[in-house]
Design a protein around this motif. Sequence first.
Motif, mmCIF file in Angstrom:
data_model
loop_
_atom_site.group_PDB
_atom_site.id
_atom_site.type_symbol
_atom_site.label_atom_id
_atom_site.label_comp_id
_atom_site.label_asym_id
_atom_site.label_seq_id
_atom_site.Cartn_x
_atom_site.Cartn_y
_atom_site.Cartn_z
ATOM 1 N N TYR A 178 -26.771 85.936 -57.255
ATOM 2 C CA TYR A 178 -26.470 84.790 -56.688
ATOM 3 C C TYR A 178 -24.992 84.573 -56.655
ATOM 4 O O TYR A 178 -24.836 83.478 -55.869
ATOM 5 N N VAL A 187 -24.185 81.960 -47.376
ATOM 6 C CA VAL A 187 -25.323 80.725 -47.251
ATOM 7 C C VAL A 187 -25.330 80.195 -45.967
ATOM 8 O O VAL A 187 -24.332 79.242 -45.756
ATOM 9 N N GLY A 238 -32.315 85.869 -48.205
ATOM 10 C CA GLY A 238 -33.444 85.211 -48.905
ATOM 11 C C GLY A 238 -33.118 84.733 -50.214
ATOM 12 O O GLY A 238 -34.043 84.051 -50.878
ATOM 13 N N MET A 277 -32.106 81.841 -52.716
ATOM 14 C CA MET A 277 -32.368 80.436 -52.134
ATOM 15 C C MET A 277 -31.397 79.503 -53.354
ATOM 16 O O MET A 277 -31.354 79.725 -54.587
ATOM 17 N N LEU A 280 -33.298 73.237 -49.470
ATOM 18 C CA LEU A 280 -33.217 74.460 -49.749
ATOM 19 C C LEU A 280 -32.119 75.087 -48.625
ATOM 20 O O LEU A 280 -32.698 74.757 -47.434
ATOM 21 N N ALA A 338 -30.197 78.954 -47.634
ATOM 22 C CA ALA A 338 -30.390 80.379 -48.312
ATOM 23 C C ALA A 338 -29.466 81.160 -47.688
ATOM 24 O O ALA A 338 -28.795 80.936 -46.563
#
Length: 352
Positions: free
Chosen positions: A136, A143, A106, A108, A100, A102
């Motif tokens: 997203y 990221v 937060g 993911m 993962l 992120a």
Amino acid sequence: MYEEKTYENIRDEILSKVTLTDTREGSFASDVVSPISYEMEKTYNQFDRMLGIMFLDTSAGTYIDDRGKEYGIIRKEGTYAKGEVTFTGEKDVEIPAGTLCATVGGLMFEVLQGGVIPEGGTITLPVEAQEPGDKYNVLAGSVRVLPTSIFGVTAVTNDAKMLGGSERETDAELVERILLKLQSPATSGNVYHYKLWAMNVEGVGNVKVFPLDNGPGTVTVMPITSSGRSPDEEIIQRVKEYIEEQRPIGATVTVMAPAEKMINVAASVEITTAVTAETVKEAYGKLLEEYIKSSVFKLSTVDYFKCLSMFYDIEGVVSVKTFTINGGTESISIGEKEIQVTGSIEIEGAVG
């Protein structure tokens, strides 16, 4: 419709027809009628609910899904944003699938295919958002967090924007698609048919169709996402493939993304001590985004005075001293193959 059918009204109506015995509160007749009236009130309430379910405009949730299925229209569940992230670290460090990473906020993303960092010290791997949604679709460089650190990995980032995420279709959007099929004469590959086909594709929020755009026998289809933005190549390709399966033989179809015209706002406002420039900016941003998104493919201009007046809907704003859109004080024209998109918002606030 049955608002008047309350327990009291039902009871009184029944007792008004009883003439040969005492009907006062506490009497035998009143005691017998009361529980019946209570149950009848609940029944009338259910009638009201049933009437709401019968009509698309007042129905909700799974009841709309069931109506849509009758016409072969299924709610779009949303799509997952995808992209690539680059891991930097020591040679031979393994990045397993399922790792993962992120954003600072937060959001993911999960590594789809693992790999091992080579001699150069970096490896780029495909990732997918953990949930569907257009939030997203983050910008390049967003990221950069490893929730669980990996020994030997010193940094992670996405060099390009994440693309392809869309929200689950809302009740209102699903109703709009059902009504489009029911109320529009979609036959023989006409404009409504192409719009209906494109709207059935995951990630598509609205569509504009240009018949005979490149001459006889040609059609141009221009979709946008559910968030009112220009779609990425993946959505364009899905629309192409779906229409290709449906369209009449002989038609030449072009599917293209509209050009985005950014709407940049700058203002100086007088405010009270109850608010700050930042809170005003946040509130104004929501109002502007709602206006811009709702006007795509519907309005060919972004109205200067409409955008200015929205400041006066924000608590704590006393007056607007200066206001510009894209550096000017006139409405912005939108071309037929363009869409308006919210850009930068710069607001200076001073207490009056």
